[in-house]
Design a protein around this motif. Structure first.
Motif, PDB file in Angstrom:
ATOM      1  N   LYS A   1      20.702   0.305  -8.232  1.00  0.00           N
ATOM      2  CA  LYS A   1      21.678  -1.394  -8.815  1.00  0.00           C
ATOM      3  C   LYS A   1      22.690  -1.679  -8.241  1.00  0.00           C
ATOM      4  O   LYS A   1      23.309  -2.923  -8.013  1.00  0.00           O
ATOM      5  CB  LYS A   1      21.109  -0.672 -10.042  1.00  0.00           C
ATOM      6  CG  LYS A   1      22.233  -2.090 -11.098  1.00  0.00           C
ATOM      7  CD  LYS A   1      21.709  -1.687 -11.897  1.00  0.00           C
ATOM      8  CE  LYS A   1      21.426  -3.440 -13.184  1.00  0.00           C
ATOM      9  NZ  LYS A   1      21.456  -3.332 -14.180  1.00  0.00           N
ATOM     10  N   GLN A   2      24.020  -0.204  -8.140  1.00  0.00           N
ATOM     11  CA  GLN A   2      25.816  -0.631  -7.843  1.00  0.00           C
ATOM     12  C   GLN A   2      25.405  -1.081  -6.517  1.00  0.00           C
ATOM     13  O   GLN A   2      25.772  -1.634  -6.307  1.00  0.00           O
ATOM     14  CB  GLN A   2      26.152   0.425  -8.193  1.00  0.00           C
ATOM     15  CG  GLN A   2      27.534   0.533  -8.162  1.00  0.00           C
ATOM     16  CD  GLN A   2      27.999   1.979  -7.708  1.00  0.00           C
ATOM     17  OE1 GLN A   2      27.941   2.385  -8.838  1.00  0.00           O
ATOM     18  NE2 GLN A   2      29.348   1.655  -7.782  1.00  0.00           N
TER      19      GLN A   2
ATOM     20  N   GLN B   1      20.238   9.329 -12.545  1.00  0.00           N
ATOM     21  CA  GLN B   1      21.339   8.399 -11.676  1.00  0.00           C
ATOM     22  C   GLN B   1      20.716   7.682 -10.589  1.00  0.00           C
ATOM     23  O   GLN B   1      21.734   6.944  -9.851  1.00  0.00           O
ATOM     24  CB  GLN B   1      22.443   9.264 -11.581  1.00  0.00           C
ATOM     25  CG  GLN B   1      23.393   9.208 -12.706  1.00  0.00           C
ATOM     26  CD  GLN B   1      22.956  10.660 -13.149  1.00  0.00           C
ATOM     27  OE1 GLN B   1      22.860  12.093 -12.157  1.00  0.00           O
ATOM     28  NE2 GLN B   1      23.015  11.184 -14.233  1.00  0.00           N
TER      29      GLN B   1
ATOM     30  N   GLN C   1      15.696   8.232 -16.716  1.00  0.00           N
ATOM     31  CA  GLN C   1      16.717   7.267 -15.855  1.00  0.00           C
ATOM     32  C   GLN C   1      17.624   6.594 -16.557  1.00  0.00           C
ATOM     33  O   GLN C   1      17.149   6.726 -17.126  1.00  0.00           O
ATOM     34  CB  GLN C   1      15.749   6.215 -14.493  1.00  0.00           C
ATOM     35  CG  GLN C   1      15.554   6.657 -13.852  1.00  0.00           C
ATOM     36  CD  GLN C   1      16.506   7.596 -12.650  1.00  0.00           C
ATOM     37  OE1 GLN C   1      16.722   6.807 -11.974  1.00  0.00           O
ATOM     38  NE2 GLN C   1      15.178   8.474 -11.927  1.00  0.00           N
ATOM     39  N   THR C   2      19.160   6.838 -16.346  1.00  0.00           N
ATOM     40  CA  THR C   2      19.938   6.174 -16.709  1.00  0.00           C
ATOM     41  C   THR C   2      19.980   4.529 -16.552  1.00  0.00           C
ATOM     42  O   THR C   2      20.824   4.235 -17.747  1.00  0.00           O
ATOM     43  CB  THR C   2      21.490   6.567 -16.397  1.00  0.00           C
ATOM     44  OG1 THR C   2      21.795   6.318 -14.323  1.00  0.00           O
ATOM     45  CG2 THR C   2      21.373   7.994 -16.828  1.00  0.00           C
ATOM     46  N   CYS C   3      19.530   3.970 -15.939  1.00  0.00           N
ATOM     47  CA  CYS C   3      19.205   2.328 -15.282  1.00  0.00           C
ATOM     48  C   CYS C   3      18.124   2.079 -15.992  1.00  0.00           C
ATOM     49  O   CYS C   3      16.960   2.552 -15.783  1.00  0.00           O
ATOM     50  CB  CYS C   3      19.301   2.158 -14.195  1.00  0.00           C
ATOM     51  SG  CYS C   3      18.853   0.432 -13.312  1.00  0.00           S
ATOM     52  N   THR C   4      17.900   1.593 -17.127  1.00  0.00           N
ATOM     53  CA  THR C   4      16.698   0.750 -17.727  1.00  0.00           C
ATOM     54  C   THR C   4      15.860  -0.525 -17.060  1.00  0.00           C
ATOM     55  O   THR C   4      15.987  -1.258 -17.455  1.00  0.00           O
ATOM     56  CB  THR C   4      16.777   0.796 -18.869  1.00  0.00           C
ATOM     57  OG1 THR C   4      17.558  -0.337 -19.464  1.00  0.00           O
ATOM     58  CG2 THR C   4      16.912   2.694 -19.115  1.00  0.00           C
ATOM     59  N   ASP C   5      16.537  -1.022 -16.179  1.00  0.00           N
ATOM     60  CA  ASP C   5      16.214  -2.459 -15.366  1.00  0.00           C
ATOM     61  C   ASP C   5      15.562  -2.257 -14.189  1.00  0.00           C
ATOM     62  O   ASP C   5      15.093  -2.510 -13.500  1.00  0.00           O
ATOM     63  CB  ASP C   5      17.860  -2.952 -14.628  1.00  0.00           C
ATOM     64  CG  ASP C   5      17.609  -4.962 -14.747  1.00  0.00           C
ATOM     65  OD1 ASP C   5      16.507  -5.233 -14.509  1.00  0.00           O
ATOM     66  OD2 ASP C   5      17.771  -4.804 -13.745  1.00  0.00           O
TER      67      ASP C   5
ATOM     68  N   GLN D   1      20.133   3.721 -11.188  1.00  0.00           N
ATOM     69  CA  GLN D   1      21.500   3.314 -11.244  1.00  0.00           C
ATOM     70  C   GLN D   1      22.558   3.398 -10.204  1.00  0.00           C
ATOM     71  O   GLN D   1      23.180   1.905  -9.693  1.00  0.00           O
ATOM     72  CB  GLN D   1      22.984   4.706 -12.263  1.00  0.00           C
ATOM     73  CG  GLN D   1      23.745   3.761 -13.140  1.00  0.00           C
ATOM     74  CD  GLN D   1      23.252   2.267 -13.525  1.00  0.00           C
ATOM     75  OE1 GLN D   1      23.183   1.805 -14.186  1.00  0.00           O
ATOM     76  NE2 GLN D   1      24.399   1.225 -12.943  1.00  0.00           N
TER      77      GLN D   1
END
Length: 251
Positions: free
Chosen positions: A104-105, A98, A29-33, A101
């Motif tokens: 999240k957006q 993605q 995943q490009t988002c790590t949150d 991400q």
């Protein structure tokens, strides 16, 4: 430590043959949150060894006997720190790198909705896509939507931790159906991501116990929507199904 946006919860038990795609999906995943909680029911195979190969600061493992899938999910919720809960069972994966991400957006743009949901693709044991889930997510989702069945797959249904109740362990196969309804009844805002979120391994607990699951879902629907309306609706489903078969037979 800042609390993550997502708590991704994966329940495992002797899942060494299927858990690897799930772990790879998280790591790509490009988002790590996010945090990843693996709730293992004291597996006797190499499940934990496979999981530990992906050890990171975002991974937490709880390994102990449990009373079944939904008991393990309750343990995951109790241990979670994230704002949103996302259940990704062993064998399931995010649709693409993605996915988080994008979620999240959209959460930011929609002012942190209580629930965000999307579509589900089906995959086989090799991870190949075999089609889309038969039930399509509705444009607008409310707690009354599930009168027509589980229109959103559990894995593609992401709820704020603060509105999420424990799973009702009196249901062995369809506690997720009941849980989603109760989440929606608590929600003030529900957002459609208009995105395919999940690759779902089509052979799961509910699939293997299809008749028992349907009976539980019927009980749950009667509980929330009333026995007479639900019975009439199921009668209509049956008439429509057999009429369609009759038409096909005449062609």
């Amino acid at each position: 430590m800042n609390k993550p946006l997502f708590s991704v919860i994966t329940v495992t038990y002797n899942a060494e043959q299927v858990v690897l795609p799930t772990l790879k999906s998280l790591s790509s995943q490009t988002c790590t949150d996010y945090e990843h909680l693996v709730i293992d029911g004291a597996s006797t195979d190499r499940t934990l060894a496979v999981v530990k190969e992906f050890d990171s600061s975002r991974l937490r493992i709880i390994c102990e006997p449990d009373k079944g899938l939904y008991d393990a999910m309750n343990k995951g919720m109790a241990a979670a720190c994230g704002q949103y809960l996302l259940f990704l069972n062993a064998g399931d994966s995010f649709f693409d790198p993605q996915t988080l991400q994008s979620l999240k957006q959209q959460i930011e743009e929609a002012s942190s909705p209580d629930i965000i949901y999307g579509e589900t693709a089906l995959c086989d044991d090799a991870g190949n896509l075999v089609g889309m889930r038969r039930l399509k997510a509705p444009e607008k989702l409310t707690w009354k939507s599930f009168r027509n069945g589980m229109l959103v797959c559990h894995q593609a249904f992401i709820a704020k931790r603060e509105i999420a109740p424990p799973y009702d362990l009196t249901y062995r196969f369809s506690a997720d159906f009941d849980w989603c309804i109760r989440c929606m009844k608590q929600a003030q805002t529900i957002h459609n991501s208009h995105r395919v979120l999940i690759r779902y391994l089509s052979e799961g607990l509910t699939t293997r116990n299809h008749k028992a699951s349907l009976k539980e879902r019927y009980r749950i629907m009667c509980r929330y929507y009333g026995r007479i309306p639900v019975s009439l609706l199921h009668l209509w489903f049956a008439v429509r199904y057999y009429y369609a078969k009759w038409i096909v037979g005449r062609v």
